[in-house]
Design an enzyme around this catalytic site. Structure first.
Site, PDB file in Angstrom:
ATOM      1  N   GLU A 107       0.793  -1.226   0.000  1.00 17.25           N
ATOM      2  CA  GLU A 107       0.000   0.000   0.000  1.00 17.25           C
ATOM      3  C   GLU A 107       0.829   1.283   0.000  1.00 17.25           C
ATOM      4  OE1 GLU A 107      -3.121   0.326  -0.424  1.00 17.25           O
ATOM      5  OE2 GLU A 107      -3.801  -1.745  -0.239  1.00 17.25           O
ATOM      6  N   SER A 390     -58.614  -7.126  -7.466  1.00 20.67           N
ATOM      7  CA  SER A 390     -59.588  -6.028  -7.491  1.00 20.67           C
ATOM      8  C   SER A 390     -59.137  -4.765  -6.787  1.00 20.67           C
ATOM      9  CB  SER A 390     -60.918  -6.494  -6.879  1.00 20.67           C
ATOM     10  OG  SER A 390     -61.550  -7.401  -7.751  1.00 20.67           O
TER      11      SER A 390
END
Length: 762
Positions: A107, A390
């Protein structure tokens, strides 16, 4: 001669005169470039300090805390985080020197030489950008800068800019002044995200290997050191080849840094990356697995965060949601205990959405019952693979009829034999009967199918679709006439649509997140801007009719009634298609719905089974959806004002055979107008021929008619009220022809009769 001498003399004199200096263009270019560089450098330094002045503060607590995204409810109470609940923090003296070397090597090789910012590395990254390499701005980040980013900035793409990079550098310089290299490395190793909801390499050691860091070998430590760059793709369980390549890259970097010998590198590279992986994860249990109560809501929040550009795993933001935790707990208890509602078996499922009627805030949601420990499981509340039956009728049929045609509630609609326009498939109800002419109010209250389809046909599918889509239905293409009695939408969509009826006609798209606070204390607020999608008259008249669904003796939703509470609602049930009817009892249904609202909340409930072989809805359990709705709305109304809807000035009232009916002011239909367009309709080869009535009689506008058809209607209403609403709410059994998806997958979801209606109606 003299003239020549004079000429020579002049030439000589000209030769001896001094010449103007040569122009040094090259030197000027160099000086200009130097000046531009100095000006640019000064401007850059000035800009750097300008950005630095607005840097957020950073504390030791920021540096040490885990980087999990935290989730809060509507009362700002922490309810969950997208990370582990038991991170194992390791002190510097507990971190193996090998791991420290591995992290630094891969890193930030100059970690121990720089003071937080590596100017050589920044220059290298800049040159890499000019050459088109993939280093990018992040290539210049030191370990300290990465720690700062994880501690006070988000990992969003939007935060990868010059301002943030300048502030990262400034804060990194300050961190290096106050903390030692050993402390900084400790903070970093404990903060990085390691996949699977894991933060910190100490926790990752337990999760992936079931051991502490001190008990891992070189190969394993090298893998952990390399994982933060892409924890998903370097997961040794799921992507061993990628994990192997990354581990080897770390080992090579360690050798290049003289942290290990060539022999150590070669030996470690020869180890299979899956060697030593834990089969179980022991005590490392992610918090989400304990969050069954809010799993469905968290699932949607997580998805919403991604849409907004945040990584739920690494952003480290605070997410303030609209979740009413008390209501959510009650909803969970209703679904998972027998204290409020009795369920037939463990396979019986549900999906429930609760939306604030005036804001669109999703207050509570549940995606199923009897959850296992599956995290972010199937959320049935947002699934769109079941017909809403419905509950669609107010949205696609009668709402548009009032909005565009100014129909009064006493408008006559015919429940007579009828075929889908353009086809030869009949529309039927559960009783295979027709009840003759009735009012729109009566047709909606009793949930008759034929009047609903007739209404859609008369309004026109394009206008009806426009109305429905403004309510969030998201219907595509040319809708089939069968959509009049059900379409593929979710309980959340239905709740959002009904909320617009509840608040007088303004639609708010349902939403979960109220605000997000980033690590650098920037706040982003969210709201659902309401849009008026219907007239107040339309919303009020629909609401007035839907009240009767619950309160009228002939209504299909009487089980949902709550004494003293002003509410409106609609039921829905969905029949099995013809090709599956022989495999289930004659009264079997796919789905049962109850959607209703007060002025405060809109609640939509779906119930059913995931697969046909698990069970089916029938007359014995069809009303469970109403029971769930009633229990949830009863709880919600305990803490909310209870008031009725005020009739707007745009709505008038008129008595029709003892019933107070409503009309749009300026559109008071005469009896002839009310009767026109639907009465006495006949079917000829699949098309409808209308025989308009000019009679001044009122029998088609009231439930108390003495006609034979109304006698039949009364008898049917009594039977329906006592035996529960059934598959009349869905597509007719004769219409349903087949469901290939159901046949292939055996899932009830795709055998919805709405799908068959769609096929037949076309």
């Amino acid at each position: 001669m003299a003239g020549n001498n004079d000429q020579d003399s002049r030439v000589a004199r000209n030769r001896n005169q001094p010449q103007p200096p040569k122009r040094h263009w090259f030197r000027r270019i160099i000086l200009t470039l130097i000046a531009l560089f100095v000006v640019g450098a000064l401007a850059g330094i000035g800009l750097f300090f300008y950005y630095a002045q607005s840097s957020p503060t950073i504390t030791e607590s920021n540096l040490k805390s885990e980087n999990a995204t935290r989730i809060y409810d509507a009362n700002n109470k922490l309810i969950a985080n997208f990370g582990t609940s038991n991170r194992e923090y390791v002190k510097s003296n507990q971190i193996p020197a090998t791991l420290k070397s591995a992290v630094v090597s891969i890193e930030d090789r100059r970690f121990y030489q720089h003071k937080g910012v590596d100017y050589y590395r920044i220059l290298g990254a800049a040159l890499g950008n000019l050459k088109g390499s993939s280093l990018g701005m992040q290539g210049g980040s030191t370990l300290t800068m990465q720690l700062v980013k994880l501690s006070v900035f988000s990992t969003n793409t939007s935060d990868r800019n010059l301002r943030v990079k300048a502030q990262e550098a400034w804060l990194a310089l300050n961190v290096e002044k106050h903390f030692s290299k050993a402390q900084i490395l400790e903070f970093y190793i404990n903060k990085v995200y390691m996949g699977n909801g894991i933060y910190g390499m100490g926790t990752a050691a337990k999760y992936y290997y079931g051991k502490s860091l001190n008990n891992l070998n070189l190969s394993q430590l090298a893998l952990l050191a390399g994982m933060p760059q892409s924890p998903t793709y370097y997961n040794p369980y799921t992507y061993p080849s990628y994990a192997t390549n990354r581990r080897n890259l770390v080992l090579q970097a360690m050798y290049d840094s003289k942290a290990i010998t060539k022999q150590q590198e070669t030996t470690a590279e020869a180890v299979n990356v899956k060697t030593g992986l834990a089969k179980t994860h022991g005590s490392i249990v992610t918090q989400q697995k304990k969050q069954k109560v809010i799993d469905a809501y968290l699932t949607e929040v997580r998805a919403d965060l991604k849409k907004k550009g945040y990584d739920p795993a690494t952003s480290g933001v605070k997410v303030y949601t609209n979740l009413n935790m008390n209501a959510q707990q009650r909803l969970y208890d209703i679904a998972n205990t027998s204290k409020y509602v009795s369920y037939p078996d463990k396979n019986f499922q549900l999906g429930v959405s609760v939306v604030d009627s005036y804001t669109g805030k999703v207050s509570a949601m549940i995606g199923g019952r009897k959850h296992t420990n599956v995290t972010y499981g199937l959320n049935r509340a947002v699934q769109t693979d079941r017909s809403n039956a419905s509950t669609m009728k107010p949205i696609l049929d009668y709402g548009p009829a009032i909005e565009y045609e100014s129909w009064p509630t006493y408008k006559t609609v015919a429940d007579t034999k009828f075929k889908y326009p353009g086809g030869n498939t009949s529309v039927n109800d559960f009783d295979n009967n027709t009840l003759g002419n009735m009012t729109m109010r009566s047709a909606l209250v009793q949930s008759r199918n034929i009047p609903a389809v007739r209404t859609l046909a008369q309004v026109g599918r394009n206008r009806a679709k426009t109305f429905a889509n403004q309510l969030g239905m998201n219907l595509k293409g040319t809708i089939p006439y069968s959509s009049a009695i059900g379409a593929y939408v979710s309980s959340l969509q239905v709740a959002g649509a009904y909320a617009a009826f509840a608040n007088g006609g303004t639609y708010h798209k349902p939403y979960y997140i109220n605000k997000i606070v980033t690590q650098d204390n920037r706040t982003v607020n969210y709201t659902s801007n309401g849009k008026r999608v219907m007239k107040q008259s339309t919303a009020y008249m629909i609401t007035d009719m839907l009240k009767d669904v619950i309160n009228s003796a002939s209504g299909t939703g009487t089980t949902a009634k709550i004494n003293g509470v002003y509410q409106a609602g609609k039921t829905g049930t969905d029949d099995y298609p013809d090709n599956l009817k022989g495999t289930v009892p004659s009264d079997a249904m796919l789905d049962s719905w109850m959607a209703g609202y007060t002025k405060n909340y809109s609640v939509s409930v779906w119930t059913g089974y995931d697969r046909k072989d698990q069970g089916y809805i029938d007359n014995s359990n069809a009303k469970i959806s109403q029971n769930i709705y009633r229990e949830m709305m009863t709880y919600l109304q305990q803490y909310s004002p209870n008031s009725d809807w005020a009739k707007p000035s745009s709505v008038g009232t008129v008595k029709k055979n003892g019933i107070e009916e409503l009309y749009v002011v300026g559109h008071l239909f005469s009896n002839a107008e009310a009767n026109s367009g639907t009465t006495g309709s006949s079917v000829n080869n699949g098309t409808t021929t209308t025989q308009s009535s000019s009679s001044a009689t009122d029998h088609t506008m009231t439930q108390s008619s003495s006609s034979a058809s109304n006698s039949s209607e009364t008898a049917s209403s009594s039977s329906e009220a006592s035996s529960s609403e059934s598959s009349s709410e869905a597509a007719s059994s004769s219409e349903a022809s087949s469901s290939s998806h159901e046949a292939s997958s055996s899932t009830a979801a795709s055998s919805s009769s709405a799908d068959n209606n769609q096929h037949a109606g076309q």
